[in-house]
Design an enzyme around this catalytic site. Structure first.
Site, PDB file in Angstrom:
ATOM      1  N   PRO A   1       0.792  -1.302   0.115  1.00  0.00           N
ATOM      2  CA  PRO A   1      -0.008   0.008  -0.136  1.00  0.00           C
ATOM      3  C   PRO A   1       0.988   1.268  -0.024  1.00  0.00           C
ATOM      4  CG  PRO A   1      -0.506  -1.301   2.081  1.00  0.00           C
ATOM      5  CD  PRO A   1       0.672  -2.097   1.145  1.00  0.00           C
TER       6      PRO A   1
ATOM      7  N   GLY B   1       2.062   4.174  -4.785  1.00  0.00           N
ATOM      8  CA  GLY B   1       1.436   5.001  -5.698  1.00  0.00           C
ATOM      9  C   GLY B   1       0.869   4.077  -7.087  1.00  0.00           C
ATOM     10  N   LYS B   2       0.177   3.086  -6.813  1.00  0.00           N
ATOM     11  CA  LYS B   2      -0.567   2.323  -7.767  1.00  0.00           C
ATOM     12  C   LYS B   2      -1.653   3.096  -8.378  1.00  0.00           C
ATOM     13  CE  LYS B   2      -0.957  -1.324  -4.697  1.00  0.00           C
ATOM     14  NZ  LYS B   2      -0.224  -0.781  -3.865  1.00  0.00           N
ATOM     15  N   THR B   3      -2.507   3.549  -7.264  1.00  0.00           N
ATOM     16  CA  THR B   3      -3.741   4.423  -7.881  1.00  0.00           C
ATOM     17  C   THR B   3      -3.200   5.383  -8.662  1.00  0.00           C
ATOM     18  OG1 THR B   3      -4.607   3.864  -5.773  1.00  0.00           O
ATOM     19  CG2 THR B   3      -5.809   5.481  -7.229  1.00  0.00           C
TER      20      THR B   3
ATOM     21  N   HIS C   1      16.738   0.084  30.663  1.00  0.00           N
ATOM     22  CA  HIS C   1      16.251  -0.715  29.538  1.00  0.00           C
ATOM     23  C   HIS C   1      16.710  -0.164  28.226  1.00  0.00           C
ATOM     24  CE1 HIS C   1      13.349  -3.421  27.408  1.00  0.00           C
ATOM     25  NE2 HIS C   1      13.464  -2.643  26.625  1.00  0.00           N
ATOM     26  N   GLU C   2      16.561   1.210  28.192  1.00  0.00           N
ATOM     27  CA  GLU C   2      17.035   1.793  26.828  1.00  0.00           C
ATOM     28  C   GLU C   2      18.385   2.001  26.718  1.00  0.00           C
ATOM     29  OE1 GLU C   2      14.909   2.067  24.423  1.00  0.00           O
ATOM     30  OE2 GLU C   2      13.167   1.673  25.756  1.00  0.00           O
TER      31      GLU C   2
ATOM     32  N   ASP D   1      10.152  -6.758  22.542  1.00  0.00           N
ATOM     33  CA  ASP D   1      11.523  -7.138  22.191  1.00  0.00           C
ATOM     34  C   ASP D   1      11.821  -8.667  21.913  1.00  0.00           C
ATOM     35  OD1 ASP D   1      12.391  -4.510  22.488  1.00  0.00           O
ATOM     36  OD2 ASP D   1      13.202  -4.885  24.357  1.00  0.00           O
TER      37      ASP D   1
HETATM   38  P1  ADP Z   1      -1.393   2.810  -3.447  1.00  0.00           P
HETATM   39  O1  ADP Z   1      -2.689   2.996  -4.570  1.00  0.00           O
HETATM   40  O2  ADP Z   1      -0.423   2.199  -3.955  1.00  0.00           O
HETATM   41  O3  ADP Z   1      -2.115   2.257  -2.354  1.00  0.00           O
HETATM   42  P2  ADP Z   1      -1.711   5.696  -3.636  1.00  0.00           P
HETATM   43  O4  ADP Z   1      -1.443   5.858  -5.283  1.00  0.00           O
HETATM   44  O5  ADP Z   1      -3.081   5.859  -3.397  1.00  0.00           O
HETATM   45  O6  ADP Z   1      -0.776   4.286  -3.235  1.00  0.00           O
HETATM   46  O7  ADP Z   1      -0.657   6.713  -3.037  1.00  0.00           O
HETATM   47  C1  ADP Z   1      -1.208   7.506  -2.151  1.00  0.00           C
HETATM   48  C2  ADP Z   1      -0.665   8.931  -2.271  1.00  0.00           C
HETATM   49  O8  ADP Z   1       0.827   8.958  -1.850  1.00  0.00           O
HETATM   50  C3  ADP Z   1      -0.576   9.411  -3.669  1.00  0.00           C
HETATM   51  O9  ADP Z   1      -1.687  10.122  -3.645  1.00  0.00           O
HETATM   52  C4  ADP Z   1       0.690  10.149  -3.611  1.00  0.00           C
HETATM   53  O10 ADP Z   1       0.571  11.442  -3.095  1.00  0.00           O
HETATM   54  C5  ADP Z   1       1.781   9.733  -2.824  1.00  0.00           C
HETATM   55  N1  ADP Z   1       2.627   8.865  -3.571  1.00  0.00           N
HETATM   56  C6  ADP Z   1       2.811   7.338  -3.638  1.00  0.00           C
HETATM   57  N2  ADP Z   1       3.740   6.846  -4.449  1.00  0.00           N
HETATM   58  C7  ADP Z   1       3.904   8.015  -4.930  1.00  0.00           C
HETATM   59  C8  ADP Z   1       5.057   8.073  -6.007  1.00  0.00           C
HETATM   60  N3  ADP Z   1       5.823   7.002  -6.490  1.00  0.00           N
HETATM   61  N4  ADP Z   1       5.426   9.244  -6.487  1.00  0.00           N
HETATM   62  C9  ADP Z   1       4.771  10.553  -5.820  1.00  0.00           C
HETATM   63  N5  ADP Z   1       3.742  10.337  -4.846  1.00  0.00           N
HETATM   64  C10 ADP Z   1       3.475   9.027  -4.593  1.00  0.00           C
HETATM   65 ZN    ZN Z   2      13.137  -2.681  24.460  1.00  0.00          ZN
END
Ligand code: ADP
Ligand code: ZN
Length: 629
Positions: free
Chosen positions: A216, A219-221, A435-436, A513
């Site tokens: 996700p 940038g697929k959309t 711890h840290e 951890d």
């Molecule tokens: P997907 O469909 O892969 O889940 P989206 O295309 O919806 O992701 O991406 C969400 C937003 O993140 C886009 O509208 C854009 O603003 C930004 N983004 C994601 N990938 C790119 C990219 N390769 N170049 C520029 N902007 C990106």
């Molecule tokens: Zn820790």
């Protein structure tokens, strides 16, 4: 969703009914309020009242409504002289009645007309139309807020089809950065849409479907929109998860509607997001299939077969799980082209940052390269989000332009969530500090470990304190010694708790951890062949059984091997743990000093940390992998 008249009419019915009851209720109280609490169900005629009066059987008369109605108490001789309460309607003016009543010594009471009841009456009559108008107004407003809004985006409410159409996406290839290979492969699709005759002339058939595969936010959309934008064709989109809701048959009819509209608007591009929601392998569901999903999928396949590639519709689908898709979807003539869209590498991240920095004010000292270096694993959406967070912080701090300070804070926020308020100094704060510091000192003193970037006691998200290590640039291969260093580092936190507070005082804080270290070590044993079991791959990487596919892949080994895996995992973890404990024990003095400093300052950065440690012991130089740009 667009609200049609049909919806409004449908909605009006319940509103009408409710309105009617409210109205009725208000009207009814109108009269009863006037009669007060002396409600008398039975009635008596005026004539009979006069008879009773003459017979001396009336005991009292209460006048209501300005003398037009009265409730009387009458003695009924037929019923053992029981006193009855009866209602009498009086003719016009009752003043002549009064002397007669007084003669007979009858109790008289006059109740004033209640003016507020009149108001209620009027309100009662108004409520219903007001309600109706209000409800219609509300429905209309809602219908205007639905996706896209007033812009070019348009949606179709007709026949339950829920897909969006954008006549012009306005997105161009230059807006998509860092995924050049995917872009190159898809540039051809633009030509298909723009000049199909180029291909048909030589007898080439144009592909119908392209599957974009990737996590996700990569940038697929955006890429699909850019194709439509470059080709200047309409963009139809729907999400697979929207098919799979409501009733059987709805999804299939949506698919039909979608393709119908698309054909009317060809050439165009159809984008189906999350296609795995519908396109999962049929019959793989455990506990009964999903009829709705199968019908929808079948309809989709039918539609895709039903048109020739040459009529100018290209379908682009996106998924993160190509392995669960039904093989029928991937056959020739359907989604037979797969394009991988992955999270960008450092060069890609710089380019994505450049795209999103275009409309932001950055102060000149900011280096996008430095940001890119700090953000391995970030998707395009994460990077866009990062710059936006930084811009918001800048505005909140009333600065002119984004500085590196805002960028740093935004990165931390995107990675680890919002900052909480620090704990007050207490035993548990001290324990978290140990711890840290435990993580940080082990990470610093083992050569193969990533260097410490900072240690902090400011809580973020789930974590009460955090140690940040400068992340490795994605070098791909990680050696066994690096993994062993990482294991000791992760166990450093718990080891410090044990060394300093004793075994009985350790806390749940190390839960995360331990989980992390266990899964890491299991993979070393079962997948990377990094244990005494030798170079065997015992588990493949497939997902859960119920997602379809991958059914047979789990536990390909015997119980005896399973026991040996467990013992290997245990011995690697024990080794890491003892390394960490030894480092804590040997460096107690500097650890105490660092803890005091951390509690005082809440954050120590990596430089300062190493400087202090080097006053006590030798700090190994780390070779940082610096990618060639
Ligand atoms: P997907 O469909 O892969 O889940 P989206 O295309 O919806 O992701 O991406 C969400 C937003 O993140 C886009 O509208 C854009 O603003 C930004 N983004 C994601 N990938 C790119 C990219 N390769 N170049 C520029 N902007 C990106
Ligand atoms: Zn820790």
């Amino acid at each position: 969703m667009k609200i049609s008249w049909r919806t409004i009419v449908l909605w009006s019915v319940p509103i009408l009914v409710i309105g009617f009851f409210v109205w009725q209720g208000a009207f009814a109280t109108n009269t009863t309020a006037a009669i007060g609490n002396n409600t008398a169900s039975a009635r008596m005629t005026y004539g009979r009242f006069m008879e009773y009066l003459e017979a001396g059987r009336i005991k009292s008369v209460d006048f209501y409504e300005g003398g037009r109605t009265a409730i009387v108490q009458a003695v009924d001789s037929d019923l053992d002289n029981r006193v009855q309460r009866l209602r009498v309607d009086l003719p016009g003016n009752s003043s002549e009645l009064i002397p007669q009543l007084r003669e007979n010594n009858i109790d008289i009471e006059v109740h004033p007309v209640r003016s507020e009841s009149a108001i209620w009456g009027v309100l009662g009559n108004l409520i219903f139309p007001v309600l109706l108008i209000g409800a219609l107004f509300f429905l209309f407003r809602r219908s205007n807020n639905i996706p896209g809004g007033p812009g070019q985006a348009m949606s179709f409410g007709k026949s339950r089809a829920r897909f969006q159409m954008e006549a012009k996406t306005g997105v161009k290839f230059e807006d998509v950065a860092g995924i050049d290979e995917a872009k190159e492969e898809l540039e051809e699709v633009v030509t298909f849409l723009k000049q199909p005759e180029k291909f048909t002339a030589v007898g080439a058939s144009i592909p119908k479907g392209v599957l974009l595969v990737g996590p996700p936010g990569t940038g697929k959309t955006l890429l699909a929109k850019a194709i439509a934008g470059e080709a200047g064709v309409p963009f139809f989109s729907i999400s697979g998860s929207e098919f799979v809701e409501m009733f059987v048959g709805v999804g299939a009819s949506r698919v039909r509607d979608l393709f119908k509209k698309a054909k009317e608007n060809a050439p165009c591009l159809i984008f189906i997001d999350e296609i795995d929601a519908v396109g999962r392998q049929r019959g793989a569901g455990i506990g009964g299939g999903n009829d709705e999903r199968e019908q929808t999928l079948n309809q989709l396949l039918t539609e895709m077969d039903g048109f020739e590639g040459n009529n100018g519709i290209i379908i682009i689908a996106a998924t993160n799980r190509p392995d669960v898709l039904d093989t029928a979807l991937l056959r020739p003539g359907r989604f037979d082209r797969q394009v991988t869209v992955d999270t960008p590498d450092i060069k890609g991240r710089i380019k994505v940052l450049e795209v999103h920095a275009r409309n932001k004010k950055l102060s000149p000292e900011i280096s996008l390269e430095a940001i890119a270096r700090r953000t391995p694993g970030f998707s395009g959406a994460d990077l866009a989000n990062l710059l936006n967070e930084a811009a918001i912080l800048t505005a909140r701090r009333r600065k002119e332009a984004i500085t590196m300070l805002e960028i740093d804070d935004a990165i931390d926020r995107v990675i680890a969530g919002m900052e909480g308020t620090p704990l007050v100094d207490s035993k548990s704060k001290r324990l978290i500090a140990y711890h840290e510091i435990g993580h940080a000192i082990v990470g610093t003193l083992i050569k193969e470990h990533d260097p410490v970037q900072k240690v902090t006691l400011i809580p973020r998200g789930q974590a009460q304190g955090l140690t940040w290590f400068t992340p490795d640039e994605e070098q791909g291969l990680i050696s066994k010694s690096q993994l062993m260093a990482r294991i000791a580092g992760i166990l450093g936190g718990r080891a410090a708790e044990e060394e300093i507070f004793g075994y009985d005082e350790v806390t749940t804080g190390a839960g995360g951890d331990l989980q992390q270290v266990t899964s890491l070590v299991r993979q070393m044993v079962t997948r990377f062949g990094m244990s005494d079991l030798g170079p065997l791959s015992l588990e493949s990487q497939t997902g859960e059984v119920f997602l379809g596919g991958g059914f047979m892949n789990r536990s390909e080994y015997s119980e005896e091997v399973a026991a040996r895996i467990d013992s290997q995992v245990r011995s690697i973890i024990e080794h890491g743990h003892s390394v960490a404990r030894q480092i804590i024990r040997d460096n107690r003095e500097v650890i105490d000093r660092l803890v005091d400093l951390l509690i005082e300052k809440e954050t120590i950065d990596g430089e300062e940390f190493r400087r202090i440690v080097s006053e006590y012991t030798h700090v190994p130089e780390k070779e940082q992998f610096v990618p060639q740009l």
